[in-house]
Design an enzyme around this catalytic site. Structure first.
Site, PDB file in Angstrom:
ATOM      1  N   GLY A 178       0.750  -1.247   0.000  1.00 16.90           N
ATOM      2  CA  GLY A 178       0.000   0.000   0.000  1.00 16.90           C
ATOM      3  C   GLY A 178       0.774   1.286   0.000  1.00 16.90           C
ATOM      4  O   GLY A 178       0.193   2.350  -0.225  1.00 16.90           O
TER       5      GLY A 178
ATOM      6  N   GLU B  97       3.931  -6.773   1.771  1.00 20.18           N
ATOM      7  CA  GLU B  97       3.491  -7.084   0.404  1.00 20.18           C
ATOM      8  C   GLU B  97       3.501  -5.856  -0.494  1.00 20.18           C
ATOM      9  O   GLU B  97       2.480  -5.469  -1.049  1.00 20.18           O
ATOM     10  CB  GLU B  97       2.067  -7.657   0.447  1.00 20.18           C
ATOM     11  N   PRO B  98       4.636  -5.206  -0.662  1.00 21.87           N
ATOM     12  CA  PRO B  98       4.661  -4.004  -1.497  1.00 21.87           C
ATOM     13  C   PRO B  98       4.575  -4.335  -2.991  1.00 21.87           C
ATOM     14  O   PRO B  98       5.201  -5.282  -3.460  1.00 21.87           O
ATOM     15  CB  PRO B  98       6.023  -3.375  -1.179  1.00 21.87           C
ATOM     16  N   GLY B  99       3.788  -3.581  -3.706  1.00 29.83           N
ATOM     17  CA  GLY B  99       3.707  -3.719  -5.158  1.00 29.83           C
ATOM     18  C   GLY B  99       4.138  -2.418  -5.815  1.00 29.83           C
ATOM     19  O   GLY B  99       5.241  -2.275  -6.322  1.00 29.83           O
TER      20      GLY B  99
ATOM     21  N   CYS C 250     -12.365   4.788 -29.109  1.00 28.75           N
ATOM     22  CA  CYS C 250     -13.637   5.478 -29.324  1.00 28.75           C
ATOM     23  C   CYS C 250     -14.432   5.589 -28.029  1.00 28.75           C
ATOM     24  O   CYS C 250     -15.461   4.908 -27.835  1.00 28.75           O
ATOM     25  CB  CYS C 250     -14.440   4.741 -30.394  1.00 28.75           C
ATOM     26  N   GLU C 251     -13.945   6.392 -27.116  1.00 32.33           N
ATOM     27  CA  GLU C 251     -14.587   6.680 -25.830  1.00 32.33           C
ATOM     28  C   GLU C 251     -14.145   8.077 -25.436  1.00 32.33           C
ATOM     29  O   GLU C 251     -12.954   8.386 -25.525  1.00 32.33           O
ATOM     30  CB  GLU C 251     -14.063   5.743 -24.721  1.00 32.33           C
TER      31      GLU C 251
END
Ligand SMILES: *Cc1c(COP(=O)(O)O)cnc(C)c1O
Length: 412
Positions: free
Chosen positions: A237, A272-274, A341-342
């Site tokens: 986090g 648990e670092p991402g 196309c958005e």
């Protein structure tokens, strides 16, 4: 590891404009030195406190990235059977794998047990019963932690906040002790730890520390009641700076605050670092296709789009956008948009940025985490190549998809 030298933007010793010219655009580019430095910062900060840094695979799950971290000694936090497969393919050690997630299937649990992962982070009593039954079938003891929901506000984007009681994650901290007590009926489970994870892109770590204080107190109470709790899993986090001028929270100082809390307990730490390992280690390189005005509004149309990097559209996330070759032209104010196309397809809105013309290359910064992994084939756009830079060398770690790849597995 990304910086200008004279007027050229470099990843390590590689000028990115030259690289883009060879590989084509759009493309993701990662710095191996940055990934290893961030992982190393966690390792070093934990020092002699028993610990395992379990890189959160979902942030960037490319095999070469996982292999780099596996070789450096990392463990892994997985949230699916597919992620376990990737970790094993990349040479990761299953004994250092923790399996998180609210919806593990029976097949995923069997697979994880067969491969001898370290432990399961469990999010419901029904899940404990399932793991116990599967472990009994293969004659193994399965280690588990309850993922505790500490009811702490992570003060981040609502889609990536996970630690409030209104969220689907974990077991309410008030109920956790009862669940551990009832888990004693499961003969094939071992209560190895207590875990929590309150959200992502947290810039002020104080809510994480508040959660840690709560779960630490719980872990100590559980031990006093005879549970063999050995570790505290602190989740991931920690955020990174996405805005120029903002600084990322220091890994060192954050971990020091954790270890000072844990040291007296005798518990081992898992973390648990991402994002804080890979976020700043990657850029998305794109090329300007057109520049056009509709009324007062000016658009820079580039060859990367929301299907390649969805963070701006999904979370209204900010990514700095820099030219790979600096110029002396006056700045411009534009919406940077892709070909999809958005109307929601944008990389930046009302952005005051360096002047850019068709043919120019740009870097969309801080795209190493939750970038490629969230990409898709919408508008039948092939997924991008990924390139890993190591010093003055670079290699393609994932090829650009072809049109044939787009229809693979389909029949008429
Ligand atoms: C996503 C996730 C992480 C990693 O979060 P980052 O913000 O990328 O560090 C860690 N643990 C769990 C359980 C997660 O779901």
């Amino acid at each position: 590891m990304f910086a200008y030298s004279n007027n050229d933007y470099y990843c390590e010793q590689v000028p990115l404009a030259d690289l883009a010219h060879e590989t084509g655009t759009p493309a993701y580019v990662y710095s191996s030195q940055a990934i290893l430095a961030n992982y190393g910062a966690y390792e070093e900060a934990f020092g002699d406190l028993p610990h395992t840094v379990c890189y959160a695979v979902k942030a960037n799950s490319s095999l070469a990235v996982l292999a780099l971290l596996a070789k450096a000694g990392a463990g892994f936090d997985i949230v699916s059977g597919g992620e376990l497969y990737r970790v094993l393919q990349a040479g990761g050690d299953p004994a250092k794998v923790v399996f998180s997630g609210v919806g593990k299937t029976a097949a995923e649990v069997e697979d994880a047990l067969a491969n001898g992962i370290h432990s399961f982070n469990c999010e419901s009593e029904a899940e404990l019963a399932l793991i116990d039954a599967k472990a009994a079938r293969v004659g193994k003891k399965a280690g588990f932690s309850i993922r505790v929901n500490p009811d702490v506000d992570a003060a981040t984007h609502p889609y990536i906040s996970t630690g409030l009681s209104q969220h689907k994650f974990g077991i309410a901290i008030a109920d956790a002790a009862g669940v551990y007590e009832r888990s004693k009926q499961f003969r094939n489970l071992v209560a190895e730890g207590v875990s929590c994870h309150i959200g992502s892109q947290i810039l002020d770590p104080s809510p994480i520390l508040e959660a840690v204080d709560k779960v630490l107190a719980l872990a100590e109470a559980l031990r006093a009641q005879g549970h063999p709790i050995r570790h505290l899993d602190l989740g991931g986090g920690l955020g990174v700076a996405y805005h120029a001028g903002e600084t990322s929270p220091e890994i060192r100082g954050f971990v020091d605050a954790l270890t000072s809390r844990l040291r007296a307990s005798g518990l081992a730490a898992m973390i648990e670092p991402g994002r804080s390992i890979v976020g700043q280690a990657g850029v998305l390189v794109t090329r300007v296709l057109y520049r056009k005005k509709n009324g007062d509004k000016e658009f820079l149309i580039v060859d990367a789009a929301m299907n390649d990097l969805i963070r701006p559209s999904l979370y209204r996330a900010h990514h700095e956008i820099l030219p790979l070759r600096k110029n002396t032209l006056p700045t411009m104010k534009v919406d940077v948009v892709g070909p999809v196309c958005e109307t929601g397809d944008f990389l930046a809105r009302d952005r005051e940025m360096a002047n850019a013309m068709p043919g120019d290359y740009l870097a969309v910064c801080t795209a190493g985490a939750y970038g490629f992994v969230q990409s898709c084939n919408y508008n039948s756009r092939p997924r991008l190549p990924e390139i890993l830079v190591e010093g003055d060398r670079w290699r393609v770690i994932r090829e650009r998809e072809s049109y044939a790849d787009l229809v693979r597995g389909e029949t008429i």
